[in-house]
Design an enzyme around this catalytic site. Structure first.
Site, PDB file in Angstrom:
ATOM      1  N   HIS A  38      71.981  19.750  22.021  1.00  0.00           N
ATOM      2  CA  HIS A  38      71.242  19.396  23.255  1.00  0.00           C
ATOM      3  C   HIS A  38      70.615  18.233  23.180  1.00  0.00           C
ATOM      4  O   HIS A  38      70.610  17.542  22.234  1.00  0.00           O
ATOM      5  CB  HIS A  38      70.371  20.585  23.773  1.00  0.00           C
ATOM      6  CG  HIS A  38      69.012  21.061  22.796  1.00  0.00           C
ATOM      7  ND1 HIS A  38      68.418  20.084  22.257  1.00  0.00           N
ATOM      8  CD2 HIS A  38      69.090  22.145  22.064  1.00  0.00           C
ATOM      9  CE1 HIS A  38      67.668  20.720  21.260  1.00  0.00           C
ATOM     10  NE2 HIS A  38      68.047  22.106  21.212  1.00  0.00           N
ATOM     11  N   HIS A  41      68.655  17.222  20.263  1.00  0.00           N
ATOM     12  CA  HIS A  41      69.413  16.969  19.199  1.00  0.00           C
ATOM     13  C   HIS A  41      69.662  15.450  19.266  1.00  0.00           C
ATOM     14  O   HIS A  41      69.653  14.531  18.483  1.00  0.00           O
ATOM     15  CB  HIS A  41      70.517  17.588  18.829  1.00  0.00           C
ATOM     16  CG  HIS A  41      70.149  19.117  18.362  1.00  0.00           C
ATOM     17  ND1 HIS A  41      70.446  20.151  19.427  1.00  0.00           N
ATOM     18  CD2 HIS A  41      69.485  19.675  17.338  1.00  0.00           C
ATOM     19  CE1 HIS A  41      70.051  21.354  19.017  1.00  0.00           C
ATOM     20  NE2 HIS A  41      69.441  21.017  17.638  1.00  0.00           N
ATOM     21  N   GLY A 151      62.750  17.890  15.206  1.00  0.00           N
ATOM     22  CA  GLY A 151      61.822  17.847  16.192  1.00  0.00           C
ATOM     23  C   GLY A 151      60.421  18.445  15.922  1.00  0.00           C
ATOM     24  O   GLY A 151      60.557  19.365  15.259  1.00  0.00           O
ATOM     25  N   LYS A 153      58.964  20.132  17.945  1.00  0.00           N
ATOM     26  CA  LYS A 153      58.630  21.355  18.732  1.00  0.00           C
ATOM     27  C   LYS A 153      58.663  22.483  17.744  1.00  0.00           C
ATOM     28  O   LYS A 153      57.804  23.451  17.854  1.00  0.00           O
ATOM     29  CB  LYS A 153      60.079  21.672  19.567  1.00  0.00           C
ATOM     30  CG  LYS A 153      59.611  23.219  20.602  1.00  0.00           C
ATOM     31  CD  LYS A 153      60.937  23.389  21.290  1.00  0.00           C
ATOM     32  CE  LYS A 153      62.176  24.223  20.329  1.00  0.00           C
ATOM     33  NZ  LYS A 153      61.441  25.387  20.009  1.00  0.00           N
ATOM     34  N   GLN A 157      57.724  24.404  10.947  1.00  0.00           N
ATOM     35  CA  GLN A 157      59.060  24.056  10.233  1.00  0.00           C
ATOM     36  C   GLN A 157      58.818  22.665   9.669  1.00  0.00           C
ATOM     37  O   GLN A 157      59.371  22.256   8.436  1.00  0.00           O
ATOM     38  CB  GLN A 157      60.340  24.235  11.213  1.00  0.00           C
ATOM     39  CG  GLN A 157      61.315  23.599  10.481  1.00  0.00           C
ATOM     40  CD  GLN A 157      62.898  24.045  11.185  1.00  0.00           C
ATOM     41  OE1 GLN A 157      63.258  25.132  11.134  1.00  0.00           O
ATOM     42  NE2 GLN A 157      63.524  23.070  12.060  1.00  0.00           N
ATOM     43  N   VAL A 180      61.447  16.942  23.261  1.00  0.00           N
ATOM     44  CA  VAL A 180      61.985  16.603  24.446  1.00  0.00           C
ATOM     45  C   VAL A 180      61.866  17.860  25.625  1.00  0.00           C
ATOM     46  O   VAL A 180      61.908  19.013  25.305  1.00  0.00           O
ATOM     47  CB  VAL A 180      63.403  16.222  24.152  1.00  0.00           C
ATOM     48  CG1 VAL A 180      64.341  16.051  25.743  1.00  0.00           C
ATOM     49  CG2 VAL A 180      63.764  15.256  23.207  1.00  0.00           C
ATOM     50  N   SER A 189      65.575  23.742  23.990  1.00  0.00           N
ATOM     51  CA  SER A 189      65.583  24.486  22.994  1.00  0.00           C
ATOM     52  C   SER A 189      67.031  25.382  23.101  1.00  0.00           C
ATOM     53  O   SER A 189      67.456  25.703  24.206  1.00  0.00           O
ATOM     54  CB  SER A 189      64.634  25.807  22.505  1.00  0.00           C
ATOM     55  OG  SER A 189      65.032  26.665  22.023  1.00  0.00           O
ATOM     56  N   ARG A 191      67.609  28.168  22.383  1.00  0.00           N
ATOM     57  CA  ARG A 191      67.336  29.436  23.193  1.00  0.00           C
ATOM     58  C   ARG A 191      67.352  29.800  24.795  1.00  0.00           C
ATOM     59  O   ARG A 191      67.386  30.791  25.098  1.00  0.00           O
ATOM     60  CB  ARG A 191      65.908  30.063  22.368  1.00  0.00           C
ATOM     61  CG  ARG A 191      66.008  30.422  21.034  1.00  0.00           C
ATOM     62  CD  ARG A 191      64.718  30.506  20.452  1.00  0.00           C
ATOM     63  NE  ARG A 191      64.880  30.777  18.912  1.00  0.00           N
ATOM     64  CZ  ARG A 191      64.409  31.976  18.399  1.00  0.00           C
ATOM     65  NH1 ARG A 191      64.181  32.818  19.197  1.00  0.00           N
ATOM     66  NH2 ARG A 191      64.660  31.986  17.157  1.00  0.00           N
TER      67      ARG A 191
HETATM   68  O1  PAF Z   1      65.734  23.730  13.279  1.00  0.00           O
HETATM   69  C1  PAF Z   1      66.829  24.242  13.021  1.00  0.00           C
HETATM   70  O2  PAF Z   1      67.966  23.884  13.645  1.00  0.00           O
HETATM   71  C2  PAF Z   1      67.096  24.787  11.695  1.00  0.00           C
HETATM   72  O3  PAF Z   1      66.011  25.529  11.356  1.00  0.00           O
HETATM   73  C3  PAF Z   1      67.379  23.931  10.542  1.00  0.00           C
HETATM   74  C4  PAF Z   1      66.417  22.917  10.118  1.00  0.00           C
HETATM   75  C5  PAF Z   1      68.768  23.003  10.957  1.00  0.00           C
HETATM   76  C6  PAF Z   1      67.709  24.758   9.308  1.00  0.00           C
HETATM   77  O4  PAF Z   1      68.702  25.578   9.486  1.00  0.00           O
END
Ligand code: PAF
Length: 284
Positions: A38, A41, A151, A153, A157, A180, A189, A191
């Site tokens: 999206h 990315h 990102g 968001k 992570q 974004v 997202s 989702r």
């Molecule tokens: O954020 C994501 O899309 C995933 O957690 C990642 C970093 C590609 C790991 O699978």
């Protein structure tokens, strides 16, 4: 496909990846993804394209970072469309491996990051960050990029991956880029596709709750409890929103605060039906 699309090569095995990387100019900017690409990315790819000589994207729905098997099955996939998007963004190479290529038979290592991985998403989704850290360590080693883009968001992570790369002496620099948002404030997202029309209308309350607390902080509110209460009240005003947590934490450690001193992070996880959304705003 357009001419530009044809210039993006898709490889599926470690051997093909190694061979393809050998012929590409450096520095390499790497964007790891689980596909269903999206505008969020795209912004990562655009930054890689601006900073690096070659952009590499991975598309791999990582089974190790999902809890319930149904979550993994429901994860949206559209590889042909994803590859077209990569082509439009000038990506030279897409690594789209099968599960056995990332985790070959006998694979028996888990990367477990410590304190920063425990609260918030780590507490809500046991095993999730082990799955993320493990796959990203493998991908970082396979691609050997100078920089990798994520990102903000998924702020926790980002911290987990930074800690992992630092501790395992992986030379790839981990770059975090702004969230974004749709015009109504909803963080973009993969989702969001699962939201019903009514849930999609309700979902911007997540950002409104965060933005309200940011505004209070800007006006001088320094009590973390007051900010948490403000976010909870805003979310409670939307009947379709079921908050899992609201947090006011130190942005470096993610430890909950009593008195808010920057850099801090407001964050929340909210369910709309079966769709779980996360979002955050920094206080800096
Ligand atoms: O954020 C994501 O899309 C995933 O957690 C990642 C970093 C590609 C790991 O699978």
């Amino acid at each position: 496909m357009t001419d530009i699309a044809r210039s993006t090569r898709v490889v599926r095995t470690r051997a093909e990846l190694r061979e393809a990387l050998g012929g590409l100019p450096r520095p390499i900017g790497f964007v790891p993804t689980m596909g269903w690409l999206h505008v969020g990315h795209r912004s990562l790819m655009q930054r890689a394209r601006a900073e690096d000589a070659t952009t590499v994207v991975s598309i791999f729905v990582n089974p190790r970072q999902f809890g319930a098997p149904s979550d993994l099955e429901q994860y949206p996939r559209a590889e042909a469309r994803d590859v077209e998007i990569c082509a439009e963004e000038g990506v030279a190479l897409v690594f789209a491996p099968a599960v056995e290529e990332v985790y070959p038979p006998g694979f028996d290592t888990t990367v477990s990051v410590g304190a920063v991985a425990r609260p918030l998403e780590g507490a809500a989704r046991p095993g999730h960050f082990e799955g993320v850290a493990t796959v990203v360590a493998v991908l970082f080693n396979l691609v050997g990029a100078e920089r990798a883009y994520f990102g903000r968001k998924d702020y926790q992570q980002l911290l987990v991956i930074r800690q992992m790369a630092r501790d395992l002496a992986i030379a790839t620099e981990v770059v975090g880029l702004p969230t974004v948002r749709a015009p109504d404030g909803l963080a973009v997202s993969s989702r969001n596709v699962h939201l019903s029309p009514a849930e999609r209308v309700a979902a911007p309350v997540v950002h409104r709750a965060l933005a309200g607390a940011v505004a209070a902080w800007q006006r001088g509110e320094r009590s973390a409890d007051a900010l948490r209460r403000m976010m909870s009240d805003a979310l409670a005003g939307e009947p379709l929103a079921n908050p899992e947590y609201v947090s006011v934490a130190d942005a470096r450690t993610l430890r909950e605060l009593e008195v808010v001193e920057a850099p801090a992070l407001l964050s929340t996880a909210v369910r709309f039906g079966s769709t779980r959304l996360i979002d955050n705003e920094p206080l800096e």
